[in-house]
Design a protein around this motif. Structure first.
Motif: not given
Ligand SMILES: [Cu+2]
Length: 172
Positions: A44-64
């Motif tokens: 019924p379900n699966g999982g997805a994967y990736l990498s997130l790199t912040n090249t900027g100068t302020t924190e960000d968030h993956l929200v959804a």
């Protein structure tokens, strides 16, 4: 080692022999190789994967995250509670400036709940990621072989472990 990585990156840029390497950008956020494991027809379900790199100068968030391939996508992690691996939904995932956050089997992942059809090896699944500051970005999830990059001998897919092919939170 650095030099080898450099060569690999150059090959990826020119698209020679690295069909699976793909990446995206949302403002200063780089999204590396979104992928998922192929699922059994009964899963019924699966999982997805990736990498997130912040090249900027302020924190960000993956929200959804969202995808037409599943009823719902949730940000999850695995926790070891008294020797039993469980999944929990997590708050928005912080990406500090200069840092890379990896969503990978056995840890943080995007849970695809209620797959509308099995994830088939070789397919590309559209997904939209929403970042607090960088906004929305459309990516494609590359579906790879069911056993791809399984963490070795950590019990993730074994007895007592957590299996994405099973219903979530079935072990209490
Ligand atoms: Cu999960």
């Amino acid at each position: 080692m650095k030099r080898i990585l450099g060569i690999a990156a150059a090959i990826a840029l020119f698209g020679a022999g690295t069909a699976l390497a793909h990446s995206y950008k949302a403002g200063p956020i780089e999204i590396g190789h979104p992928w998922a494991r192929a699922t059994a027809s009964s899963a019924p379900n699966g999982g997805a994967y990736l990498s997130l790199t912040n090249t900027g100068t302020t924190e960000d968030h993956l929200v959804a995250a969202s995808t037409p391939a599943a009823e719902k996508a949730e940000l999850h992690t695995h926790l070891n509670e008294n020797g039993v691996m469980k999944m929990r939904e997590v708050p928005p995932i912080a990406i500090a400036p200069g840092e890379t956050v990896k969503l990978a089997p056995g840890g943080l992942h995007i849970m695809l709940l209620g797959l509308k059809q099995p994830l088939e090896k070789g397919a590309r699944i559209p997904m939209t990621l929403r970042f607090e500051k960088a906004g929305n970005v459309d990516v494609e999830i590359a579906v790879e072989a069911a056993g791809q990059a399984a963490p070795a001998a950590d019990g993730h897919m074994g007895a007592g472990g957590h299996d994405h092919n099973a219903a979530p939170a079935q072990k209490q």
